[in-house]
Motif scaffolding. Sequence first.
Motif, PDB file in Angstrom:
ATOM      1  N   ILE A  75      -6.006   0.964  -2.920  1.00 12.12           N
ATOM      2  CA  ILE A  75      -5.779   2.415  -3.717  1.00 12.12           C
ATOM      3  C   ILE A  75      -4.792   0.625  -4.592  1.00 12.12           C
ATOM      4  N   ASP A  76      -5.769   1.711  -5.872  1.00 13.71           N
ATOM      5  CA  ASP A  76      -5.576   0.856  -7.609  1.00 13.71           C
ATOM      6  C   ASP A  76      -6.021  -0.616  -7.448  1.00 13.71           C
ATOM      7  N   ASP A  77      -5.398  -1.670  -7.195  1.00 19.26           N
ATOM      8  CA  ASP A  77      -5.964  -2.726  -6.818  1.00 19.26           C
ATOM      9  C   ASP A  77      -4.831  -3.812  -5.772  1.00 19.26           C
ATOM     10  N   ILE A  78      -4.739  -2.870  -4.936  1.00 16.19           N
ATOM     11  CA  ILE A  78      -3.903  -2.772  -3.858  1.00 16.19           C
ATOM     12  C   ILE A  78      -4.859  -2.631  -2.186  1.00 16.19           C
ATOM     13  N   VAL A  79      -4.861  -4.403  -1.458  1.00 19.20           N
ATOM     14  CA  VAL A  79      -5.969  -3.789  -0.491  1.00 19.20           C
ATOM     15  C   VAL A  79      -5.038  -4.466   0.605  1.00 19.20           C
ATOM     16  N   CYS A  80      -5.620  -3.282   1.501  1.00 16.09           N
ATOM     17  CA  CYS A  80      -4.148  -3.518   2.944  1.00 16.09           C
ATOM     18  C   CYS A  80      -5.007  -3.688   3.873  1.00 16.09           C
ATOM     19  N   THR A  81      -5.186  -4.469   5.163  1.00 15.80           N
ATOM     20  CA  THR A  81      -6.313  -4.708   6.116  1.00 15.80           C
ATOM     21  C   THR A  81      -4.678  -4.238   7.497  1.00 15.80           C
ATOM     22  N   ARG A  82      -5.722  -4.020   8.555  1.00 14.26           N
ATOM     23  CA  ARG A  82      -5.336  -3.162   9.111  1.00 14.26           C
ATOM     24  C   ARG A  82      -6.517  -3.872  10.619  1.00 14.26           C
ATOM     25  N   VAL A  83      -6.122  -4.132  11.710  1.00 14.28           N
ATOM     26  CA  VAL A  83      -6.780  -4.418  12.728  1.00 14.28           C
ATOM     27  C   VAL A  83      -6.402  -3.841  14.210  1.00 14.28           C
ATOM     28  N   TYR A  84      -7.021  -3.106  15.162  1.00 13.29           N
ATOM     29  CA  TYR A  84      -6.413  -2.583  15.890  1.00 13.29           C
ATOM     30  C   TYR A  84      -7.535  -3.212  17.377  1.00 13.29           C
ATOM     31  N   LYS A  85      -6.588  -3.114  18.222  1.00 13.12           N
ATOM     32  CA  LYS A  85      -7.663  -4.478  19.191  1.00 13.12           C
ATOM     33  C   LYS A  85      -7.265  -3.063  20.337  1.00 13.12           C
ATOM     34  N   LEU A  86      -8.738  -3.097  20.974  1.00 16.27           N
ATOM     35  CA  LEU A  86      -9.083  -1.978  22.352  1.00 16.27           C
ATOM     36  C   LEU A  86      -7.965  -2.308  23.578  1.00 16.27           C
ATOM     37  N   VAL A  87      -7.601  -1.087  23.590  1.00 17.91           N
ATOM     38  CA  VAL A  87      -6.595  -0.607  24.656  1.00 17.91           C
ATOM     39  C   VAL A  87      -7.767  -0.810  26.273  1.00 17.91           C
ATOM     40  N   GLU A  88      -7.265  -1.426  26.950  1.00 13.11           N
ATOM     41  CA  GLU A  88      -7.995  -2.033  27.699  1.00 13.11           C
ATOM     42  C   GLU A  88      -7.113  -0.975  29.058  1.00 13.11           C
TER      43      GLU A  88
ATOM     44  N   THR B 202      -6.887   6.771  -2.450  1.00 15.19           N
ATOM     45  CA  THR B 202      -6.988   5.518  -1.759  1.00 15.19           C
ATOM     46  C   THR B 202      -8.292   6.273  -0.830  1.00 15.19           C
ATOM     47  N   THR B 203      -9.058   4.979  -1.025  1.00 12.28           N
ATOM     48  CA  THR B 203     -10.210   5.142   0.377  1.00 12.28           C
ATOM     49  C   THR B 203      -9.637   4.410   2.100  1.00 12.28           C
ATOM     50  N   ILE B 204      -9.959   4.581   2.553  1.00 15.97           N
ATOM     51  CA  ILE B 204      -9.760   4.270   4.072  1.00 15.97           C
ATOM     52  C   ILE B 204     -10.935   3.887   4.605  1.00 15.97           C
ATOM     53  N   VAL B 205     -11.604   1.921   5.202  1.00 10.90           N
ATOM     54  CA  VAL B 205     -13.169   2.393   5.480  1.00 10.90           C
ATOM     55  C   VAL B 205     -12.340   1.632   6.797  1.00 10.90           C
ATOM     56  N   ARG B 206     -12.362   2.251   8.076  1.00 12.01           N
ATOM     57  CA  ARG B 206     -12.159   1.684   9.150  1.00 12.01           C
ATOM     58  C   ARG B 206     -13.677   1.865  10.118  1.00 12.01           C
ATOM     59  N   GLU B 207     -14.067   0.177  10.505  1.00 11.20           N
ATOM     60  CA  GLU B 207     -14.988  -0.419  11.043  1.00 11.20           C
ATOM     61  C   GLU B 207     -14.704  -0.713  12.236  1.00 11.20           C
ATOM     62  N   PHE B 208     -15.897   0.117  13.628  1.00 15.70           N
ATOM     63  CA  PHE B 208     -15.284   0.006  15.012  1.00 15.70           C
ATOM     64  C   PHE B 208     -16.147  -0.432  15.717  1.00 15.70           C
TER      65      PHE B 208
ATOM     66  N   TYR C  31       0.733  -1.285  -0.803  1.00 19.21           N
ATOM     67  CA  TYR C  31       0.278   0.110  -0.037  1.00 19.21           C
ATOM     68  C   TYR C  31       0.823   1.280  -0.033  1.00 19.21           C
ATOM     69  N   MET C  32       2.110   1.316   1.062  1.00 11.35           N
ATOM     70  CA  MET C  32       2.740   2.122   0.656  1.00 11.35           C
ATOM     71  C   MET C  32       3.216   2.367  -0.292  1.00 11.35           C
ATOM     72  N   LYS C  33       4.158   1.388  -0.978  1.00 14.93           N
ATOM     73  CA  LYS C  33       4.744   1.449  -2.404  1.00 14.93           C
ATOM     74  C   LYS C  33       4.269   2.368  -3.414  1.00 14.93           C
ATOM     75  N   ALA C  34       2.340   1.736  -3.354  1.00 12.69           N
ATOM     76  CA  ALA C  34       1.851   2.318  -4.473  1.00 12.69           C
ATOM     77  C   ALA C  34       1.232   3.865  -4.061  1.00 12.69           C
ATOM     78  N   LEU C  35       1.216   4.417  -3.191  1.00 10.84           N
ATOM     79  CA  LEU C  35       1.579   5.804  -2.428  1.00 10.84           C
ATOM     80  C   LEU C  35       2.642   6.566  -3.117  1.00 10.84           C
ATOM     81  N   GLY C  36       3.815   5.746  -2.952  1.00 12.00           N
ATOM     82  CA  GLY C  36       5.007   6.343  -3.549  1.00 12.00           C
ATOM     83  C   GLY C  36       5.809   6.555  -2.006  1.00 12.00           C
ATOM     84  N   VAL C  37       5.258   5.863  -1.242  1.00  9.58           N
ATOM     85  CA  VAL C  37       6.419   6.515  -0.029  1.00  9.58           C
ATOM     86  C   VAL C  37       8.121   5.574   0.012  1.00  9.58           C
TER      87      VAL C  37
END
Length: 132
Positions: free
Chosen positions: A119-132, A102-108, A20-26
């Motif tokens: 971005i383009d045909d690249i899909v990156c998935t990131r999962v964040y866990k609740l900090v207790e 680019t589109t970022i969908v965040r489901e809470f 994903y970052m490569k596709a953004l040119g990072v």
Amino acid sequence: MEAFLNKKYKLASSENFDEYMKALGVGFITRKIGNTTSPTIELSRSGDEYTLLTSSTFKNTSISFRPGEEFEEDTVDGRKVKSRVDIEDNRLTHVQKGEKDTTIVREFFADEVKATMTIDDIVCTRVYKLVE
Ligand code: ACD
């Protein structure tokens, strides 16, 4: 979305973020940092303005927005984009328009946030866990 305000979620897993970052040119060095940084995200609201704060050992960034209204965003990797965030139920859809779109969908959820970054045909998935 009210149930998920003022809660901290920390990155627990990430797939395809390097692509994903490569596709953004990072560049290589920033991608290295991106791949080894586990940010925390927190959504808050004041009136009809929301703020999404992303904190990490590398940098802290925040965006403030009214749902459905375009705003200018300086991204963590240095892009200047026109952004818009829409909120529907527990889902925040963040579209960035710039040199690359680019589109970022965040489901809470009570225990996690799932981000799907496209971005383009690249899909990156990131999962964040609740900090207790
Ligand atoms: C997240 C991070 C979202 C970042 C999304 C796009 C940025 C593109 C490239 C990242 C470049 C550098 C990333 C370095 C660290 C990542 C964490 C930064 C937090 C401020 O929401 O998970």
